[in-house]
Structures are given as structure tokens and as C-alpha cells.
Design a protein around this motif. Structure first.
Motif, PDB file in Angstrom:
ATOM      1  N   ALA A  63       2.133 -35.621 -13.104  1.00 47.29           N
ATOM      2  CA  ALA A  63       1.236 -34.541 -12.696  1.00 47.29           C
ATOM      3  C   ALA A  63      -0.061 -35.179 -12.226  1.00 47.29           C
ATOM      4  CB  ALA A  63       0.981 -33.597 -13.859  1.00 47.29           C
ATOM      5  N   SER A  64      -0.619 -34.651 -11.145  1.00 42.10           N
ATOM      6  CA  SER A  64      -1.870 -35.175 -10.608  1.00 42.10           C
ATOM      7  C   SER A  64      -2.629 -34.044  -9.940  1.00 42.10           C
ATOM      8  CB  SER A  64      -1.575 -36.285  -9.590  1.00 42.10           C
ATOM      9  OG  SER A  64      -2.772 -36.764  -9.028  1.00 42.10           O
ATOM     10  N   LYS A  69       2.125 -37.072  -8.373  1.00 44.27           N
ATOM     11  CA  LYS A  69       2.156 -38.445  -7.884  1.00 44.27           C
ATOM     12  C   LYS A  69       3.583 -38.931  -8.103  1.00 44.27           C
ATOM     13  CE  LYS A  69       0.560 -43.123  -8.629  1.00 44.27           C
ATOM     14  NZ  LYS A  69      -0.245 -44.026  -9.461  1.00 44.27           N
ATOM     15  N   ILE A  70       4.181 -39.486  -7.053  1.00 43.01           N
ATOM     16  CA  ILE A  70       5.543 -39.995  -7.170  1.00 43.01           C
ATOM     17  C   ILE A  70       5.585 -41.452  -6.749  1.00 43.01           C
ATOM     18  CG2 ILE A  70       7.863 -39.915  -6.164  1.00 43.01           C
ATOM     19  CD1 ILE A  70       7.954 -37.053  -6.549  1.00 43.01           C
ATOM     20  N   THR A  71       6.280 -42.225  -7.560  1.00 41.42           N
ATOM     21  CA  THR A  71       6.608 -43.606  -7.220  1.00 41.42           C
ATOM     22  C   THR A  71       8.126 -43.685  -7.195  1.00 41.42           C
ATOM     23  OG1 THR A  71       4.614 -44.397  -8.339  1.00 41.42           O
ATOM     24  CG2 THR A  71       6.345 -46.030  -7.870  1.00 41.42           C
ATOM     25  N   SER A  72       8.677 -44.101  -6.068  1.00 42.26           N
ATOM     26  CA  SER A  72      10.116 -44.184  -5.877  1.00 42.26           C
ATOM     27  C   SER A  72      10.509 -45.635  -5.644  1.00 42.26           C
ATOM     28  CB  SER A  72      10.537 -43.344  -4.665  1.00 42.26           C
ATOM     29  OG  SER A  72      11.881 -43.601  -4.327  1.00 42.26           O
ATOM     30  N   GLU A  73      11.432 -46.122  -6.450  1.00 40.73           N
ATOM     31  CA  GLU A  73      11.950 -47.487  -6.277  1.00 40.73           C
ATOM     32  C   GLU A  73      13.424 -47.375  -5.918  1.00 40.73           C
ATOM     33  OE1 GLU A  73      11.003 -49.628  -9.836  1.00 40.73           O
ATOM     34  OE2 GLU A  73       8.856 -49.474  -9.469  1.00 40.73           O
ATOM     35  N   VAL A  74      13.783 -47.906  -4.743  1.00 44.88           N
ATOM     36  CA  VAL A  74      15.138 -47.784  -4.219  1.00 44.88           C
ATOM     37  C   VAL A  74      15.723 -49.169  -3.965  1.00 44.88           C
ATOM     38  CG1 VAL A  74      16.550 -46.911  -2.301  1.00 44.88           C
ATOM     39  CG2 VAL A  74      14.551 -45.633  -3.043  1.00 44.88           C
ATOM     40  N   VAL A  75      17.003 -49.306  -4.300  1.00 48.27           N
ATOM     41  CA  VAL A  75      17.787 -50.460  -3.880  1.00 48.27           C
ATOM     42  C   VAL A  75      18.821 -49.894  -2.914  1.00 48.27           C
ATOM     43  CG1 VAL A  75      19.306 -52.355  -4.549  1.00 48.27           C
ATOM     44  CG2 VAL A  75      17.432 -51.658  -6.080  1.00 48.27           C
ATOM     45  N   SER A  76      18.689 -50.256  -1.637  1.00 48.58           N
ATOM     46  CA  SER A  76      19.577 -49.709  -0.610  1.00 48.58           C
ATOM     47  C   SER A  76      20.987 -50.271  -0.744  1.00 48.58           C
ATOM     48  CB  SER A  76      19.021 -50.023   0.786  1.00 48.58           C
ATOM     49  OG  SER A  76      19.052 -51.426   1.003  1.00 48.58           O
ATOM     50  N   ALA A  77      21.892 -49.728   0.064  1.00 46.85           N
ATOM     51  CA  ALA A  77      23.291 -50.165   0.026  1.00 46.85           C
ATOM     52  C   ALA A  77      23.421 -51.661   0.282  1.00 46.85           C
ATOM     53  CB  ALA A  77      24.107 -49.379   1.045  1.00 46.85           C
ATOM     54  N   ASP A  78      22.524 -52.216   1.113  1.00 46.17           N
ATOM     55  CA  ASP A  78      22.589 -53.648   1.414  1.00 46.17           C
ATOM     56  C   ASP A  78      21.744 -54.507   0.470  1.00 46.17           C
ATOM     57  OD1 ASP A  78      20.029 -53.079   2.286  1.00 46.17           O
ATOM     58  OD2 ASP A  78      20.377 -53.651   4.368  1.00 46.17           O
ATOM     59  N   PHE A  90       0.109 -29.259  -4.065  1.00 42.84           N
ATOM     60  CA  PHE A  90       1.083 -28.259  -3.613  1.00 42.84           C
ATOM     61  C   PHE A  90       0.416 -27.237  -2.689  1.00 42.84           C
ATOM     62  CE2 PHE A  90       2.722 -29.438  -7.909  1.00 42.84           C
ATOM     63  CZ  PHE A  90       3.873 -30.085  -7.468  1.00 42.84           C
ATOM     64  N   ASP A  91      -0.245 -27.716  -1.646  1.00 41.15           N
ATOM     65  CA  ASP A  91      -1.000 -26.819  -0.773  1.00 41.15           C
ATOM     66  C   ASP A  91      -0.521 -26.827   0.677  1.00 41.15           C
ATOM     67  OD1 ASP A  91      -1.869 -29.317   0.013  1.00 41.15           O
ATOM     68  OD2 ASP A  91      -3.938 -29.035  -0.661  1.00 41.15           O
ATOM     69  N   GLY A  92       0.571 -27.521   0.962  1.00 42.25           N
ATOM     70  CA  GLY A  92       1.107 -27.560   2.321  1.00 42.25           C
ATOM     71  C   GLY A  92       0.361 -28.482   3.272  1.00 42.25           C
ATOM     72  N   LYS A  93      -0.664 -29.174   2.781  1.00 41.74           N
ATOM     73  CA  LYS A  93      -1.425 -30.098   3.630  1.00 41.74           C
ATOM     74  C   LYS A  93      -0.767 -31.473   3.616  1.00 41.74           C
ATOM     75  CE  LYS A  93      -5.793 -27.735   2.817  1.00 41.74           C
ATOM     76  NZ  LYS A  93      -7.141 -27.843   2.282  1.00 41.74           N
ATOM     77  N   VAL A 107       3.247 -36.733   3.789  1.00 40.58           N
ATOM     78  CA  VAL A 107       4.078 -35.824   3.012  1.00 40.58           C
ATOM     79  C   VAL A 107       3.269 -34.558   2.745  1.00 40.58           C
ATOM     80  CG1 VAL A 107       3.372 -36.811   0.789  1.00 40.58           C
ATOM     81  CG2 VAL A 107       5.539 -35.593   0.944  1.00 40.58           C
ATOM     82  N   SER A 108       3.948 -33.415   2.747  1.00 35.03           N
ATOM     83  CA  SER A 108       3.298 -32.168   2.336  1.00 35.03           C
ATOM     84  C   SER A 108       4.229 -31.450   1.366  1.00 35.03           C
ATOM     85  CB  SER A 108       2.965 -31.274   3.535  1.00 35.03           C
ATOM     86  OG  SER A 108       4.135 -30.811   4.158  1.00 35.03           O
ATOM     87  N   LEU A 109       3.624 -30.753   0.400  1.00 35.94           N
ATOM     88  CA  LEU A 109       4.377 -30.078  -0.653  1.00 35.94           C
ATOM     89  C   LEU A 109       3.942 -28.619  -0.773  1.00 35.94           C
ATOM     90  CD1 LEU A 109       3.946 -32.761  -3.465  1.00 35.94           C
ATOM     91  CD2 LEU A 109       5.919 -32.492  -1.952  1.00 35.94           C
ATOM     92  N   LYS A 110       4.916 -27.762  -1.061  1.00 37.88           N
ATOM     93  CA  LYS A 110       4.641 -26.356  -1.389  1.00 37.88           C
ATOM     94  C   LYS A 110       5.448 -26.029  -2.633  1.00 37.88           C
ATOM     95  CE  LYS A 110       3.856 -24.682   3.279  1.00 37.88           C
ATOM     96  NZ  LYS A 110       4.356 -23.802   4.331  1.00 37.88           N
ATOM     97  N   ARG A 111       4.769 -25.533  -3.646  1.00 38.02           N
ATOM     98  CA  ARG A 111       5.433 -25.145  -4.893  1.00 38.02           C
ATOM     99  C   ARG A 111       5.954 -23.733  -4.734  1.00 38.02           C
ATOM    100  NH1 ARG A 111       4.156 -27.265 -10.406  1.00 38.02           N
ATOM    101  NH2 ARG A 111       6.037 -26.747 -11.536  1.00 38.02           N
ATOM    102  N   ILE A 112       7.262 -23.558  -4.872  1.00 35.95           N
ATOM    103  CA  ILE A 112       7.878 -22.246  -4.749  1.00 35.95           C
ATOM    104  C   ILE A 112       7.836 -21.526  -6.095  1.00 35.95           C
ATOM    105  CG2 ILE A 112       9.975 -20.984  -4.111  1.00 35.95           C
ATOM    106  CD1 ILE A 112       8.491 -22.638  -1.844  1.00 35.95           C
ATOM    107  N   ASP A 113       8.216 -22.241  -7.150  1.00 36.42           N
ATOM    108  CA  ASP A 113       8.120 -21.740  -8.520  1.00 36.42           C
ATOM    109  C   ASP A 113       8.062 -22.956  -9.443  1.00 36.42           C
ATOM    110  OD1 ASP A 113      10.833 -22.593  -9.104  1.00 36.42           O
ATOM    111  OD2 ASP A 113      11.568 -20.735  -8.219  1.00 36.42           O
ATOM    112  N   ALA A 114       8.128 -22.739 -10.749  1.00 35.28           N
ATOM    113  CA  ALA A 114       7.960 -23.830 -11.718  1.00 35.28           C
ATOM    114  C   ALA A 114       8.999 -24.934 -11.550  1.00 35.28           C
ATOM    115  CB  ALA A 114       8.019 -23.282 -13.147  1.00 35.28           C
ATOM    116  N   ARG A 115      10.153 -24.622 -10.971  1.00 33.95           N
ATOM    117  CA  ARG A 115      11.227 -25.606 -10.850  1.00 33.95           C
ATOM    118  C   ARG A 115      11.584 -25.968  -9.410  1.00 33.95           C
ATOM    119  NH1 ARG A 115      12.949 -26.405 -15.746  1.00 33.95           N
ATOM    120  NH2 ARG A 115      12.848 -24.803 -17.313  1.00 33.95           N
TER     121      ARG A 115
END
Length: 165
Positions: A63-64, A69-78, A90-93, A107-115
Motif C-alpha cells: 500500500a502506498s 507500489k509494486i515490484t515485479s521480478e520475472v524470469v522469462s522462458a529463456d 488509483f486515480d487513472g493518471k 502505468v495508470s490504475l483505477k480501483r473498481i472495488d476492494a478486490r
């Protein structure tokens, strides 16, 4: 003189109680937010059209402010490792997105509901990926459905399923 000190002490105690009470409320609200936590990609339950699927992905959602705030760590197929991050309300900006393996820069985010959250990734001001993020009612899984068009004009439709750690 004693009454002045007593009044000042009471004022300080009341101020501290208000500040601490507010922080406890914020912590409590964050603790009950079903989005917050560490999520591991369940490759077997996810669908990639077209593939290939990554080897693994871990999301850390915090929560921020009025967003996340999201940190994503990915190991691709290769086997290539990438880390992407953003902090957005969550303001669409539009907010900066760094490290996107797909090349998005905002990135832009809009919160639809709690989930449920709608997310749009952009590159050079143009919509690149749009998706819907839903956390299950029991809070144990997170599903991300995205759609985009690749550089060859082919539709891409992926569904990522994550398990909460």
C-alpha cells in the motif's frame, strides 16, 4: 506555572495520541487490504496466448498513499531476469513504470472495488496493455487478465494466476 506545564503536557499527549491513532488505523487498513502481500505466479494455472510462459514471477504489492507500489521480478522462458517497479495512485493518471520487459514506460490504475483494479500500461503516451486485476474472495489468489497487440499486429491475451505467500 504548573498549570502552563500541565496544559502543555496534556497538549503533547493528545497530539501523540491522535498521530499514533491515525497510524494504527492506516496499518489496520493496509493489513486488511487483500491486494497487499507477496504473490507467486502459478504457471500451471496461467494461460498464455501466445506463449511462452515465464519460468517464474514474484510480485510484492505494498500500500502506498492512495494506491500501491509494486515490484515485479520475472524470469522469462529463456532465463532472462527483469525487475520492474511502479508506485501509482488509483486515480487513472499516468505514473512512471521502470524496467518493464514489454517496454511500457507509464502505468495508470483505477480501483473498481476492494478486490478489483483496472490497469493500463502505456508506451510513449499510447495504450500498450490493458488489464483487470482481481483478488479472490478468500484473498489467496490474484488473477490478472491482459490484452494487447504485439509488434506484428497479432492479438495477445494472457491470464496470470498468482498464489499468495
Amino acid at each position: 506555572m504548573h498549570s502552563i506545564w500541565r496544559a502543555m503536557t496534556l497538549g503533547i499527549v493528545v497530539s501523540l495520541a491522535v498521530v499514533l491513532g491515525t497510524n494504527v488505523t492506516d496499518v489496520s487498513a493496509q493489513a486488511s487490504d487483500p491486494r497487499v502481500g507477496t504473490w507467486k505466479l502459478n504457471v500451471a494455472k496461467s494461460k498464455y496466448n501466445p506463449g511462452p510462459a515465464p519460468q517464474s514471477q514474484t510480485l510484492k504489492v505494498e500500500a502506498s498513499g492512495k494506491g500501491e507500489k509494486i515490484t515485479s521480478e520475472v524470469v522469462s522462458a529463456d532465463g532472462k531476469r527483469t525487475t520492474s517497479t511502479y508506485t501509482a495512485n488509483f486515480d487513472g493518471k499516468d505514473y512512471p513504470l521502470s524496467g518493464s520487459a514489454l517496454g511500457a514506460d507509464k502505468v495508470s490504475l483505477k480501483r473498481i472495488d476492494a478486490r478489483t483494479t483496472e490497469r493500463t500500461d502505456k508506451k510513449d503516451g499510447k495504450v500498450y496493455i490493458s488489464g483487470k486485476i482481481t483478488v479472490s474472495a478468500d484473498g489467496k489468489s490474484r488473477t490478472v487478465s491482459i490484452s494487447t497487440t504485439d509488434s506484428k499486429g497479432k492479438k495477445v491475451s494472457n491470464t496470470y494466476v498468482y498464489d499468495k505467500e
